[in-house]
Design a protein around this motif. Structure first.
Motif, PDB file in Angstrom:
ATOM      1  N   ALA A 164      77.023  74.452-126.440  1.00 50.99           N
ATOM      2  CA  ALA A 164      76.098  73.529-127.115  1.00 50.99           C
ATOM      3  C   ALA A 164      75.583  72.438-126.177  1.00 50.99           C
ATOM      4  N   THR A 165      76.386  72.026-125.202  1.00 48.10           N
ATOM      5  CA  THR A 165      75.967  70.887-124.356  1.00 48.10           C
ATOM      6  C   THR A 165      74.711  71.232-123.547  1.00 48.10           C
ATOM      7  N   PRO A 166      74.757  72.259-122.681  1.00 49.62           N
ATOM      8  CA  PRO A 166      73.519  72.544-121.939  1.00 49.62           C
ATOM      9  C   PRO A 166      72.414  73.109-122.828  1.00 49.62           C
ATOM     10  N   HIS A 167      72.792  73.832-123.889  1.00 51.72           N
ATOM     11  CA  HIS A 167      71.758  74.416-124.757  1.00 51.72           C
ATOM     12  C   HIS A 167      70.928  73.323-125.441  1.00 51.72           C
ATOM     13  N   ALA A 168      71.555  72.221-125.807  1.00 53.28           N
ATOM     14  CA  ALA A 168      70.807  71.131-126.462  1.00 53.28           C
ATOM     15  C   ALA A 168      69.724  70.605-125.516  1.00 53.28           C
ATOM     16  N   SER A 197      74.471  83.991-118.200  1.00 52.91           N
ATOM     17  CA  SER A 197      73.309  84.676-117.610  1.00 52.91           C
ATOM     18  C   SER A 197      72.036  83.825-117.724  1.00 52.91           C
ATOM     19  N   CYS A 198      71.970  82.975-118.754  1.00 49.40           N
ATOM     20  CA  CYS A 198      70.747  82.169-118.925  1.00 49.40           C
ATOM     21  C   CYS A 198      70.676  80.984-117.963  1.00 49.40           C
ATOM     22  N   TYR A 199      71.773  80.668-117.290  1.00 51.31           N
ATOM     23  CA  TYR A 199      71.759  79.517-116.374  1.00 51.31           C
ATOM     24  C   TYR A 199      72.044  79.879-114.921  1.00 51.31           C
ATOM     25  N   ARG A 200      72.476  81.116-114.685  1.00 50.56           N
ATOM     26  CA  ARG A 200      72.924  81.508-113.344  1.00 50.56           C
ATOM     27  C   ARG A 200      71.859  81.323-112.263  1.00 50.56           C
ATOM     28  N   VAL A 255      68.472  66.798-116.522  1.00 57.52           N
ATOM     29  CA  VAL A 255      69.588  65.953-116.952  1.00 57.52           C
ATOM     30  C   VAL A 255      70.860  66.504-116.302  1.00 57.52           C
ATOM     31  N   ILE A 256      71.614  65.599-115.700  1.00 52.61           N
ATOM     32  CA  ILE A 256      72.841  66.032-115.006  1.00 52.61           C
ATOM     33  C   ILE A 256      73.976  66.135-116.020  1.00 52.61           C
ATOM     34  N   THR A 257      74.667  67.246-115.996  1.00 49.65           N
ATOM     35  CA  THR A 257      75.773  67.436-116.929  1.00 49.65           C
ATOM     36  C   THR A 257      76.881  68.264-116.280  1.00 49.65           C
ATOM     37  N   GLN A 290      65.902  70.787-118.009  1.00 48.76           N
ATOM     38  CA  GLN A 290      66.757  71.650-117.179  1.00 48.76           C
ATOM     39  C   GLN A 290      68.123  71.003-116.973  1.00 48.76           C
ATOM     40  N   PRO A 291      69.201  71.688-117.375  1.00 53.48           N
ATOM     41  CA  PRO A 291      70.521  71.132-117.068  1.00 53.48           C
ATOM     42  C   PRO A 291      70.812  71.274-115.574  1.00 53.48           C
ATOM     43  N   VAL A 292      71.361  70.231-114.991  1.00 59.00           N
ATOM     44  CA  VAL A 292      71.775  70.275-113.577  1.00 59.00           C
ATOM     45  C   VAL A 292      73.282  70.093-113.584  1.00 59.00           C
ATOM     46  N   PHE A 293      73.995  71.094-113.076  1.00 59.07           N
ATOM     47  CA  PHE A 293      75.454  71.070-113.200  1.00 59.07           C
ATOM     48  C   PHE A 293      76.107  70.352-112.027  1.00 59.07           C
ATOM     49  N   CYS A 294      76.946  69.396-112.366  1.00 57.38           N
ATOM     50  CA  CYS A 294      77.682  68.617-111.356  1.00 57.38           C
ATOM     51  C   CYS A 294      79.152  69.011-111.461  1.00 57.38           C
ATOM     52  N   ASP A 295      79.866  68.987-110.349  1.00 60.78           N
ATOM     53  CA  ASP A 295      81.285  69.382-110.379  1.00 60.78           C
ATOM     54  C   ASP A 295      82.106  68.342-111.155  1.00 60.78           C
ATOM     55  N   ILE A 296      83.357  68.727-111.453  1.00 63.66           N
ATOM     56  CA  ILE A 296      84.204  67.865-112.294  1.00 63.66           C
ATOM     57  C   ILE A 296      85.370  67.293-111.498  1.00 63.66           C
TER      58      ILE A 296
END
Ligand code: T4K
Length: 398
Positions: free
Chosen positions: A90-94, A326-329, A81-83, A101-107
């Motif tokens: 809470a957002t990526p942890h949910a 550290s959990c997402y790096r 899910v892209i976030t 898997q959270p996929v991080f997109c720039d803002i």
């Protein structure tokens, strides 16, 4: 001479209704002997909030995080899910708690929400949804996000934890996408001590969401799914009913405080008050400034520490970026080059105190402190070794 505040000034204080109003609510609850599992206060609050938020469907929860986790379950999301990385944990942890898997997109550099021009390149065969965050109550580009989602057959969720009462072009923020999550934590404009809600347009979702938040129990003899305990209790709902009564008063006090900040900060170089665009009804959830180190002469972190020395406890929401935890790096999307704007913004924003009981003279004093900390373009005076006279004055920025 500016003195430190005698008492700490926090970034926020919860709104508390008059105690006697709460006593009245407690008497009702004592009489009914119904404390949780869907009592009359719960039912009444659901109705009132649907009206307040201008949404067709709503389910109450014991907090926003569980609500977001249930939202993912209810849409059967999986894969990726892209976030955004610029949000509360809470957002990526949910997502992670759902095995997603959270996929991080720039803002975007102005709204600090998902940069829609970069969304498409983050989509893979595993993507099932886009999870935008209306961070600080600044709405995502809901129209473009929906267009992209429709093109790729993706679901759209919004973390609207900060966006209670926000409207875009007079449309309630909770009506966009498939599901929106609101947080009713004590630090929010509207709160139930702890609590939250999901809002959605598809009324068929109501049954499934309510099932999932009650262990998946259909009736005394049937459990249909591995649900969770996400129920809001009657004491929480009672607090919500009271806070709702005073909401407009709290909101207008906050609006006045923001106006005071706006006026008093306007002539300080390098300090920009972050405000939503004209087509947005703001809820005044946060008062955010952006510190331009070159013009202000100090970093955001320096300003944060200096204010702290004067007993003003601002917050660096949302530093560090979730992508730096550290959990997402280890995730590929956390690559430095992928998140350039978020990395800059997260070093420059600062949340100033904002809550209805904050006194306007105190707001003015906070602004005066910020002004006093401003270090204009500094000059180094170079003294010529031979003559001992001032030879040159070189301006430089920090
Ligand atoms: N998504 C987003 C984007 C979120 O921001 C949040 C929560 C969520 C999801 C999850 O929603 P919930 O599951 O929480 O419903 C606070 C809140 O606990 C959290 O709800 C919120 N976002 C976040 C932005 O702020 P902290 O760790 O900063 O809170 P804390 O305890 O440091 O409080 C801040 C200040 O407020 C304190 O310095 C003093 C004041 N305060 C706080 C509380 C709780 C009081 O005066 N009284 C109080 O009772 O997270």
């Amino acid at each position: 001479m500016l003195e430190p505040f005698p008492q700490p000034i926090y970034v926020t204080r919860p709104f508390l209704p008059p105690m006697e109003e709460m006593v009245g609510q407690l008497e009702d609850i004592w009489t009914s002997q119904c404390l949780t599992n869907g009592g009359t206060k719960h039912a009444q609050l659901e109705l009132e909030l649907k009206e307040l938020l201008h949404v067709p469907n709503l389910s109450l929860f014991n907090n926003g995080t569980i609500a977001l986790m249930v939202a993912c379950q209810s849409l059967r999301l999986s894969g990726e899910v892209i976030t955004t990385p610029f949000t509360f944990p809470a957002t990526p942890h949910a997502l992670t708690w759902n095995g997603i898997q959270p996929v991080f997109c720039d803002i975007d550099p102005r709204s600090f929400t998902l940069d829609v021009s970069r969304l498409e390149r983050m989509i893979t065969a595993k993507t099932t949804a886009i999870l935008g965050v209306h961070v600080y109550g600044m709405p995502c580009d809901v129209i473009k996000i929906q267009e992209i989602a429709d093109r790729y057959g993706l679901r759209v969720l919004y973390d609207a934890a900060h966006a209670f009462g926000v409207a875009v072009n007079n449309q309630g923020i909770g009506t966009f996408g498939d599901i929106s999550m609101f947080s009713f934590h004590a630090t929010k404009l509207f709160h139930t001590v702890e609590g939250g809600a999901l809002t959605f347009n598809d009324k068929r979702l109501k049954q499934r969401i309510d099932l999932l938040k009650n262990f998946g129990i259909a009736n005394e003899e049937e459990v249909l799914e591995p649900g969770i305990n996400g129920k809001m209790n009657e004491l929480q709902a009672a607090m919500g009913l009271l806070v709702a009564r005073h909401l407009e008063d709290e909101r207008s006090k906050r609006a006045e405080i923001i106006q005071t900040y706006r006026k008093d900060l306007s002539d300080i170089a390098g300090i920009d008050l972050v405000l939503p665009p004209a087509n947005v009804d703001s809820n005044y959830q946060y008062c955010v400034i952006r510190v331009n180190q070159r013009l202000f002469g100090r970093t955001r972190d320096e300003l944060h520490t200096l204010l702290c020395d004067y007993n003003v406890h601002t917050r660096k929401y949302f530093y560090p970026l979730c992508s730096d935890y550290s959990c997402y790096r280890h995730l590929p999307s956390t690559d430095e080059k992928n998140l350039l704007v978020a990395r800059q913004v997260v070093r420059e924003v600062l949340c100033l105190p904002l809550y209805g009981d904050l006194q306007l003279p105190d707001v003015r004093k906070i602004c005066a402190l910020i002004k006093a900390f401003h270090t204009p373009v500094r000059s180094i005076q170079i003294i010529e070794a031979k003559t001992g006279t001032f030879a040159n004055t070189i301006p430089f920025s920090a």
